[in-house]
Design a protein around this motif. Sequence first.
Motif, mmCIF file in Angstrom:
data_model
loop_
_atom_site.group_PDB
_atom_site.id
_atom_site.type_symbol
_atom_site.label_atom_id
_atom_site.label_comp_id
_atom_site.label_asym_id
_atom_site.label_seq_id
_atom_site.Cartn_x
_atom_site.Cartn_y
_atom_site.Cartn_z
ATOM 1 N N TYR A 106 34.472 48.668 -15.949
ATOM 2 C CA TYR A 106 35.037 49.761 -16.090
ATOM 3 C C TYR A 106 34.399 50.987 -15.471
ATOM 4 N N VAL A 107 32.906 51.260 -15.588
ATOM 5 C CA VAL A 107 32.386 52.042 -14.843
ATOM 6 C C VAL A 107 32.472 52.008 -13.400
ATOM 7 N N ASN A 108 32.491 50.726 -12.904
ATOM 8 C CA ASN A 108 32.620 50.399 -11.453
ATOM 9 C C ASN A 108 34.062 51.164 -11.043
ATOM 10 N N LEU A 109 35.001 51.074 -11.773
ATOM 11 C CA LEU A 109 36.180 51.807 -11.381
ATOM 12 C C LEU A 109 36.393 53.204 -11.831
ATOM 13 N N GLY A 110 35.180 53.823 -12.247
ATOM 14 C CA GLY A 110 35.050 55.230 -12.312
ATOM 15 C C GLY A 110 35.334 55.854 -13.593
ATOM 16 N N LEU A 111 35.521 55.083 -14.770
ATOM 17 C CA LEU A 111 35.343 55.647 -16.096
ATOM 18 C C LEU A 111 33.795 55.966 -16.742
#
Length: 290
Positions: free
Chosen positions: A265-270
């Motif tokens: 999820y961090v990799n997708l910007g969150l």
Amino acid sequence: MTGTYQTLTVDLPETESEAAQDLLHELGAMGLEVRDREGPTMPGVRAPAVGEAIIVAYFEDADTAEQARAELHEAYPSARLQLAEEQQQDWSNAWKAHIKSVQVGRLWVGPPWEAPNAPADKVRLVIEPKMAFGTGDHPTTSLCLGAVDDYMSTHPGASVLDVGTGTGVLAIAAKKLGAGRVVGTDNDPVSVELARENAVDNGTPDVELSGKELTAVEGPFDLVVANILANTLIELAPLIVPKVKDRLLMAGVLAHQKAEVEAAYVNLGLVPEPGAQQGEWVRLDFHRAK
């Protein structure tokens, strides 16, 4: 003896579980219960140790059970084996003993047979367990309920999406706590049917519950919650993240799975926030960067 049956409980490495199950079937087991680390363990039931699985095999008579114990011991010397005699029960009612009510924040969540004891000052959710996951008393559900309560107390009227809604407990809780539009999705038709029944029974028939794919759900939502297993959360990350307008709460994740799920999820910007933990289960919290 009439009215009894035999159980053989096997604790062994998870990598040996499938082969052991096959052997137990060959040795005459009437049925098997398998508990492993990828699936939530029902409340009141012993969970396996890390890296292990528990198999409970059921046998009609002591001789067959003892023979199976001996064969398992020979095939898997490191396995821990325990034989026991159990009384026959009315299984249609016996399972109810494992379903308990919980109080989380402003909420009381419990099964219909405990509803008369619900405190008058709590927001009451009556959830019929039946064949879907999410009765309130599992750590993953209570972790999410607490966070939903916190969010709704400061964001009245917020829109909410519940991914993998199960019994509908989180979606219904959000609605009863003051949410605006609430949507719940699940790929299991039985869960969707049960969630709809629970929504009507709890006076929230306007919660939108369906088997829609996430791509077909119109969003985004102020709050997205997903109480499903870690591998599914990772797989769905590209579909869940676009639905998040403000906050994402996820559970169904064991402590050792946290880093991998968070990274997806961090990799997708969150942006990750401090979550919460209950036993070995963790809740992951994120917000969308402003």
